[in-house]
Design an enzyme around this catalytic site. Sequence first.
Site, short mmCIF file in Angstrom:
data_model
loop_
_atom_site.label_atom_id
_atom_site.label_comp_id
_atom_site.label_asym_id
_atom_site.label_seq_id
_atom_site.Cartn_x
_atom_site.Cartn_y
_atom_site.Cartn_z
N GLU A 223 0.88 -1.17 0.00
CA GLU A 223 0.00 0.00 0.00
C GLU A 223 0.91 1.21 0.00
O GLU A 223 1.46 1.57 1.03
CB GLU A 223 -0.90 -0.02 1.25
CG GLU A 223 -1.91 -1.15 1.28
CD GLU A 223 -2.91 -1.10 0.13
OE1 GLU A 223 -3.20 0.01 -0.39
OE2 GLU A 223 -3.39 -2.17 -0.27
N CYS B 211 -2.31 9.14 2.63
CA CYS B 211 -2.04 8.72 1.25
C CYS B 211 -3.26 8.96 0.35
O CYS B 211 -3.12 9.09 -0.86
CB CYS B 211 -1.61 7.27 1.21
SG CYS B 211 -2.76 6.17 2.03
#
Length: 515
Positions: free
Chosen positions: A289, A323
Amino acid sequence: MHPSSGNAARVTNAPRDAEAQETGATRRASSRRSSHGVPASVAGFNLLIDGVERAGSTGESEAVLDPATGEEIGRVAFASLDDLDDAIAAASSGLRQWRATPPWERGRILKKAADILRADLESAALAMTREQGKPLPEARTEVERSADFLEWGGEQARRLSDRVIAGRASGSRIEVQNHPTGVVAAFTPWNFPMALAAKKFAGALGAGCSIICKPSQETPGSVLVMARALLEAGVTPAAIAVVFGHANQVSDHLIASREVAKITFTGSIPIGKRLAAAAGAVVKPVTMELGGHAPVIVCADVDPERAADMLVRAKFTNAGQICLCPSRFFVEEPIRERFTARFVAQAKALRVGAGADPATEMGPLANARRLEAITRMVEDARDRGATVLAGGERIGDRGFFYAPTVLADVPADAEILHEEPFGPVAPILPFTEEAAMLAEANGLEFGLASYVVTDDVRRQQRLTAALEYGVVGVNGALTHNPEAPLGGWKESGIDTEGGIEILEPYLRTKHVSIQ
Ligand code: NAD
């Protein structure tokens, strides 16, 4: 903005001195709770191996800083190679015990851990704010979400099933069995220090794997708090290890170990590539990720003030260190002026201060490295001709505060349009022609999150279809809840986390053909 932003109030940490003296002591993790629920060793951040919290064998440690003051709040123990070998040996034996625990029981234990975390919400959130800097309400939300992930992983454990396929010969069959992949090495970051680890613990433990987690040493306490809850709930002690240390040494050693079967990482693209390459060299599966650089497309049909209010919240939550957070604002020309005026006014009005101060709306950056990176990126944009409409500078000289910043006239070659900002900076980029804007929005190697703001349903459909991203938020901020999978496209990742698929990265299939 608080006039006192740079002199933000200190987070209360009364028990810390007494606890700091205990750093290095060897003890059972389950005994580490004070009567009011505060995990007593939060300021003495030790390794957790085989259910025991202990210092590293060489005694090496590093300071952990309060981002609101820059002052030391404790020390984190560093693991030596021998300590890592202890963690691997424990996790291998923990794997044998934990995978033999029936999935129904694993589900009960994970649900209990979630309940323990929820019961300890306030102390866990305070500990998180103290080491990460985020406002307390955001820390509380993160602890709740971490509990939700653990519970969800447990629920999915109870739904694990194998498959039987009829064979071609009469009376034959093929069983497709799901097995836990093995010992998992998990590397987790500092921006959501508990929730991003909770996703990995939930998937790995739900599937029957054991897990060795190396959190960021800048925020070591949050994973320890969660690990203690898991142990108290009844997870096999050896099935969980938490280690800190020199990042490259720890990752190289764990990934190369024959006992470690799976690598999972959340963090930056460069480090993700490094870890994926190391895992590739020994043919181990990875879940990655990684970072993003989210375009947000604000179309001319919407109310510009309402859109600006919504996006200011989405941009400056966690001081922009998310993010998924919007980081390139494509605003259609007819509403650019009104949108920008409101966005700038709201950014300037944000109260910046210590996370523990109830008045605070945006906390400090999490570490000095982030402060340096944001300062550099804004300076670069300014030097290339960008206009700073709000912020554009550090606040005070104590702690890691940076003002909510809005940039206009940002030239295409500015670093901030290519490198993930990961901070409180919003570049506003007007557009008139949709196709050209989309080419720009899709033009980077990032493919994590994107946003569309329009009430025009046809345009919603067209833009969401055209965006080359793993996540699209329409008319609202994005958060990740456990019930849906989420992951990046392109260089932003491999695999997803969450959803009914949450266990899949931690399972391997065995094809058993029975004649
Ligand atoms: P960095 O690239 O140095 O580190 C990123 C993360 O990886 C940190 O948590 C760090 O502790 C960890 N790390 C570093 N080297 C490692 C190694 N060899 N093995 C295992 N883990 C390792 O950057 P940083 O300054 O800490 O963070 C800034 C950048 O990281 C941002 O620009 C952002 O792109 C990215 N980031 C992304 C996320 C996310 O949720 N995807 C979270 C945190 C940071």
